[in-house]
Write a protein that holds these residues in place. Structure first.
Motif, PDB file in Angstrom:
ATOM      1  N   ASP A   1      -5.588 -34.183-113.310  1.00 20.76           N
ATOM      2  CA  ASP A   1      -5.851 -35.546-113.078  1.00 20.76           C
ATOM      3  C   ASP A   1      -7.208 -35.675-113.566  1.00 20.76           C
ATOM      4  O   ASP A   1      -7.872 -34.826-114.054  1.00 20.76           O
ATOM      5  CB  ASP A   1      -5.761 -35.468-111.400  1.00 20.76           C
ATOM      6  CG  ASP A   1      -6.398 -36.665-110.770  1.00 20.76           C
ATOM      7  OD1 ASP A   1      -5.838 -37.659-111.220  1.00 20.76           O
ATOM      8  OD2 ASP A   1      -7.467 -36.629-110.164  1.00 20.76           O
TER       9      ASP A   1
ATOM     10  N   ASP B   1      -9.736 -38.999-112.691  1.00 17.74           N
ATOM     11  CA  ASP B   1     -10.837 -39.247-111.715  1.00 17.74           C
ATOM     12  C   ASP B   1     -10.988 -38.251-110.503  1.00 17.74           C
ATOM     13  O   ASP B   1      -9.962 -38.084-109.630  1.00 17.74           O
ATOM     14  CB  ASP B   1     -10.330 -40.675-111.243  1.00 17.74           C
ATOM     15  CG  ASP B   1     -10.452 -41.833-112.257  1.00 17.74           C
ATOM     16  OD1 ASP B   1     -11.635 -42.450-112.056  1.00 17.74           O
ATOM     17  OD2 ASP B   1      -9.338 -42.043-112.820  1.00 17.74           O
ATOM     18  N   GLY B   2     -12.170 -37.973-110.305  1.00 22.13           N
ATOM     19  CA  GLY B   2     -12.515 -36.890-109.079  1.00 22.13           C
ATOM     20  C   GLY B   2     -11.968 -35.643-109.332  1.00 22.13           C
ATOM     21  O   GLY B   2     -12.330 -34.920-108.833  1.00 22.13           O
ATOM     22  N   THR B   3     -11.679 -35.492-110.579  1.00 25.63           N
ATOM     23  CA  THR B   3     -11.218 -33.963-111.027  1.00 25.63           C
ATOM     24  C   THR B   3     -11.864 -33.622-112.443  1.00 25.63           C
ATOM     25  O   THR B   3     -12.398 -32.535-112.400  1.00 25.63           O
ATOM     26  CB  THR B   3      -9.595 -33.884-111.291  1.00 25.63           C
ATOM     27  OG1 THR B   3      -9.118 -34.198-110.175  1.00 25.63           O
ATOM     28  CG2 THR B   3      -9.202 -32.826-111.713  1.00 25.63           C
TER      29      THR B   3
ATOM     30  N   ASP C   1      -7.347 -34.188-107.145  1.00 26.92           N
ATOM     31  CA  ASP C   1      -8.157 -34.383-106.062  1.00 26.92           C
ATOM     32  C   ASP C   1      -7.635 -35.215-104.853  1.00 26.92           C
ATOM     33  O   ASP C   1      -8.506 -35.473-103.874  1.00 26.92           O
ATOM     34  CB  ASP C   1      -9.720 -35.002-106.368  1.00 26.92           C
ATOM     35  CG  ASP C   1      -9.454 -36.109-106.843  1.00 26.92           C
ATOM     36  OD1 ASP C   1      -8.674 -36.598-107.518  1.00 26.92           O
ATOM     37  OD2 ASP C   1     -10.300 -37.225-106.333  1.00 26.92           O
ATOM     38  N   ASP C   2      -6.627 -35.813-105.224  1.00 30.43           N
ATOM     39  CA  ASP C   2      -6.378 -37.029-104.117  1.00 30.43           C
ATOM     40  C   ASP C   2      -4.946 -36.920-103.555  1.00 30.43           C
ATOM     41  O   ASP C   2      -4.206 -36.003-104.113  1.00 30.43           O
ATOM     42  CB  ASP C   2      -6.481 -38.323-105.039  1.00 30.43           C
ATOM     43  CG  ASP C   2      -6.822 -39.491-104.395  1.00 30.43           C
ATOM     44  OD1 ASP C   2      -6.609 -39.450-102.842  1.00 30.43           O
ATOM     45  OD2 ASP C   2      -7.330 -40.481-104.746  1.00 30.43           O
TER      46      ASP C   2
ATOM     47  N   ASP D   1      -1.846 -36.611-105.995  1.00 32.58           N
ATOM     48  CA  ASP D   1      -1.848 -35.223-106.658  1.00 32.58           C
ATOM     49  C   ASP D   1      -0.736 -34.445-105.793  1.00 32.58           C
ATOM     50  O   ASP D   1      -0.449 -33.336-106.425  1.00 32.58           O
ATOM     51  CB  ASP D   1      -3.093 -34.669-106.863  1.00 32.58           C
ATOM     52  CG  ASP D   1      -3.910 -35.687-107.777  1.00 32.58           C
ATOM     53  OD1 ASP D   1      -3.454 -36.127-108.911  1.00 32.58           O
ATOM     54  OD2 ASP D   1      -5.097 -36.119-107.417  1.00 32.58           O
TER      55      ASP D   1
END
Ligand SMILES: [Mg+2]
Length: 261
Positions: A21, A23-25, A199-200, A203
């Motif tokens: 992933d 964003d955020g990863t 992260d979400d 996922d």
């Protein structure tokens, strides 16, 4: 039970298929989603890892391919965009699931109009989908959800996905998990051990798919998850990827580098 992913765990690039992933990863989440970027040192690790694995690496994001490319510029990597609706593998050819372009245009107009009436909401049109970001107005979460839910119920072709401060309407039933499962049927991924990091909430389908295939699922950060492993943050994940990339260095000359200047 979710264990901490130890950097000593060997991720052999020749035997692993990496699904990541964004964003955020790999990229920090920022207030304006359009400003998010993959930091140059992280980009370098991804580049080396793609080379070391012979391109058995794909970014798997809710973002469009165009947005993913902008976040990684000038590097272009194999990627799955819009939760699986767009795919571009190592040959560079882009495939997209079909959707009704006219209905999509109407949907984008409705979400854009709603956002324009509420300060701080950001519409985010993509091929076959439209997202609504409320990061700057978290108090509007329930109102945004009710609005997007209403649109979803009006068209049976749509699915509603929710992530961190974002809601998204997408044509079809694609998920990251389904995308990973189908990539694992084809070269250069087939026969390898799948590794998926995210992260979400969206996922989780990827974690479940990788768990079914006996691979490594890694949750970045806090929160309940089906992932088997966890890392504290982006830096911890990138450290593990960097170690894997270093092991893959000898394969470098065989792989196909594709980046633009
Ligand atoms: Mg994410």
């Amino acid at each position: 039970m979710t264990e901490i992913l130890q950097p000593s765990l060997v991720l052999a690039p020749a035997r692993t298929a990496f699904f990541l992933d964004v964003d955020g990863t790999l990229a920090e989440i920022v207030a304006d989603p359009q400003q998010a970027r993959v930091a140059p040192p992280v980009r370098d690790v991804l580049h080396r890892l793609a080379l070391g694995t012979g391109d058995a690496l794909a970014l798997v994001s809710g973002r469009s391919l165009a947005q993913i490319d902008r976040m990684l510029a000038p590097l272009i990597l194999p990627a799955v965009g819009v939760h699986g609706l767009e795919r571009r593998l190592q040959d560079g050819a882009v495939t997209r699931f079909d959707y009704d372009a006219q209905a999509h245009a109407g949907l984008v107009a409705a979400v854009t109009d709603f956002a324009a009436r509420h300060d701080g909401l950001e519409p985010d049109p993509k091929p076959g989908a439209v997202a609504l970001h409320y990061r700057k107005r978290p108090a509007l979460a329930a109102q945004c959800h009710a609005f997007m839910q209403g649109l979803c119920e009006a068209d049976p072709a749509l699915s509603l996905l929710s992530g961190k401060m974002v809601l998204e309407l997408i044509y079809g039933r694609q998920t990251k998990g389904e995308a990973v499962q189908s990539l694992m049927q084809q070269p250069p991924f087939a026969g390898r051990i799948p590794f998926f990091a995210g992260d979400d909430v969206t996922d989780e389908t990827g974690f479940a798919a990788v768990n079914r295939m006996g691979g490594l699922s890694v949750k970045v950060g806090e929160g309940a998850t089906a992932a088997r492993y966890r890392v504290a943050d982006i830096a911890a994940l990138v450290h593990c990827l960097d170690l894997a990339a270093r092991q893959g260095a000898p394969q470098r000359e065989q792989s196909q580098r594709r980046d633009v200047s």
